[in-house]
Design an enzyme around this catalytic site. Structure first.
Site, PDB file in Angstrom:
ATOM      1  N   HIS A  68       4.399   8.213  -1.777  1.00 48.05           N
ATOM      2  CA  HIS A  68       5.961   7.825  -1.920  1.00 48.05           C
ATOM      3  C   HIS A  68       6.652   8.743  -2.777  1.00 48.05           C
ATOM      4  CE1 HIS A  68       9.225   5.248  -0.922  1.00 48.05           C
ATOM      5  NE2 HIS A  68       8.608   4.371  -0.871  1.00 48.05           N
ATOM      6  N   ASP A  94       9.420   9.189   2.057  1.00 43.57           N
ATOM      7  CA  ASP A  94       9.876   7.853   2.179  1.00 43.57           C
ATOM      8  C   ASP A  94       9.576   7.179   3.399  1.00 43.57           C
ATOM      9  OD1 ASP A  94      11.458   8.120  -0.335  1.00 43.57           O
ATOM     10  OD2 ASP A  94      13.050   9.310   0.678  1.00 43.57           O
TER      11      ASP A  94
END
Length: 438
Positions: free
Chosen positions: A411, A415
């Protein structure tokens, strides 16, 4: 100890296949080794009889170290007696090194010398030393293995500050792990990115029971443990799960598998999944990237690693330039790499350079898994078991072969929307496969 790759500095003798006094043919498996990259069987460089073993199982030595001596059958006939004398306390001199490798009257020392790298080809040790004189980086490289340097980089540790306990002061893996964690006790982390005062958790004390069986971790098991812990600490792991209908793929596979077998390939669900992943990596290149500090490296090549479960651990051979292969080529590559992985025939460069990894816990019946990213990659795909389930198709209940695919992603750079875009492409490709494209 053979050099299995340019970055390999040492190896561990895992098992001697031949013992002292055993006959061995040229190219017959002699011993097994484990390195930073791969486990492999090492063939004998000559035919004869094993007259001496100098490195025990479990010992780690630098590449090019002599680990055994092979002599002629006549010359080695007294080996058992010599061994008995040695065990009784006598100190018989070791056989002299051969003046020429092919002399028939001399024993063969088992030490495979690597060819010089391109950078140092034609240069003597003296000229190499002169070229690197005053180079701190060169000194550090000489005093540590690639694994040690990798750990040092991940923890922002200066290897020059560590007292090495290895040969000639080399910094070993235990040295650097002890330096970072102070032998398992709570210590300040050396990671410059960690907040000030961040601590490494102390090891939980444990005392085995009287009926417990205790054995040391294998070299491979230790390596897996280190890589997994480093990955969890490095990447911000998030997982997305998509359900995929394999009905169309199952029909195509049933119609084409005999044709593939005649061409020496095995058409499996994995072949289709790899191809769909390649198309998705082209469309969403950030998933085929790596993180280097505060920069993102976008890889032009698509090198897909396929996790292979072994009886003694796990290994991930890599299909290089996977995007250049068709379905037949991918099917052959999967079978070839998996077979050689289980036979300990892989080379170090065949387990390196991956840009994306696929693991298949579904082969054991798992519905899905939450795989850990293989560093320095930024994503990994887990494939669940393909099984028939009731699903709703056009407002009617139908039975279809279904499976869950899980994308584990970093992450820090990917995204959720990007990860789901990637998975949507994989799902759409698999559910709408064109039979004419096989």
């Amino acid at each position: 100890m053979p050099q299995m790759g340019e970055s390999i500095a040492e190896g561990t003798i895992v098992r001697w296949i031949k013992k002292v006094g055993d006959k061995v043919d040229r190219d017959e498996p002699l011993f097994e080794i484990s390195t930073d990259k791969v486990d492999a069987e090492i063939p004998s460089p000559a035919a004869g009889v094993v007259s001496e073993i100098r490195v025990k199982e479990g010992e780690t030595v630098p590449v090019n170290s002599v680990v055994a001596v092979i002599g002629l059958a006549v010359a080695a006939a007294s080996a058992p007696a010599a061994l008995a004398d040695k065990e009784a306390g006598s100190k018989a001199p070791a056989p002299p090194p051969p003046a020429h490798y092919h002399d028939r009257d001399e024993p063969t020392q088992v030490a495979v010398v690597a060819a010089p790298s391109t950078a140092s080809a034609g240069r003597t040790p003296a000229t190499v030393e002169k070229a690197h004189a005053g180079s701190t980086d060169y000194a550090i490289r000489e005093r540590s293995s690639p694994l040690v340097r990798k750990i040092a980089k991940e923890h922002s540790v200066d290897i020059g500050q560590i007292h090495g306990t290895g040969i000639a002061g080399r910094v070993t893996k235990d040295d650097i792990l002890g330096y970072i964690g102070q032998d398992g006790r709570t210590a300040e982390r050396q990671d410059s990115k960690a907040p000030a005062g961040a601590l490494v958790p102390a090891a939980i004390p444990f005392k085995p029971g009287a009926s417990d069986h205790v054995e040391k971790m294998s070299v491979m098991r230790k390596r897996i443990a280190e890589h997994m812990v480093v990955s969890r600490r490095t990447s911000a792991h998030v997982h997305s799960v998509f359900e995929v209908n394999f009905w169309r793929i199952a029909k195509i596979r049933e119609a084409k598998k005999a044709e593939f077998e005649r061409s020496g390939a095995k058409l499996t669900y994995m072949s289709f999944i790899i191809k769909a992943v390649i198309d998705a990596l082209r469309a969403v290149p950030i998933v085929n990237a790596s993180v280097d500090g505060d920069t993102i490296v976008y890889h032009k090549d698509i090198n897909v690693g396929i996790a292979v479960a072994l009886d003694w651990g796990l290994i991930v051979p890599v299909i290089k330039h996977a995007d250049e292969k068709n379905l037949v080529g991918l099917s052959r590559a999967v079978v070839d790499l998996a077979t050689r992985a289980r036979g300990k025939q892989l080379k170090p460069d065949e387990v390196a350079g991956g840009t994306f990894t696929i693991t298949n816990p579904g082969v054991f019946g798992a519905l899905f898994g939450m795989p850990i990213i293989s560093q320095p990659q930024v994503a990994i795909l887990g494939v669940g078991n393909v099984e028939k389930r009731p699903v709703v198709i056009d407002d009617a209940i139908a039975i279809r072969p279904m499976a869950y695919l899980t994308l584990g992603y970093d992450h820090r750079v990917i995204d959720g929307a990007v990860a789901d875009e990637f998975m949507s492409i994989v799902k759409t490709s698999l559910e709408n496969w064109d039979p004419n494209a096989v």
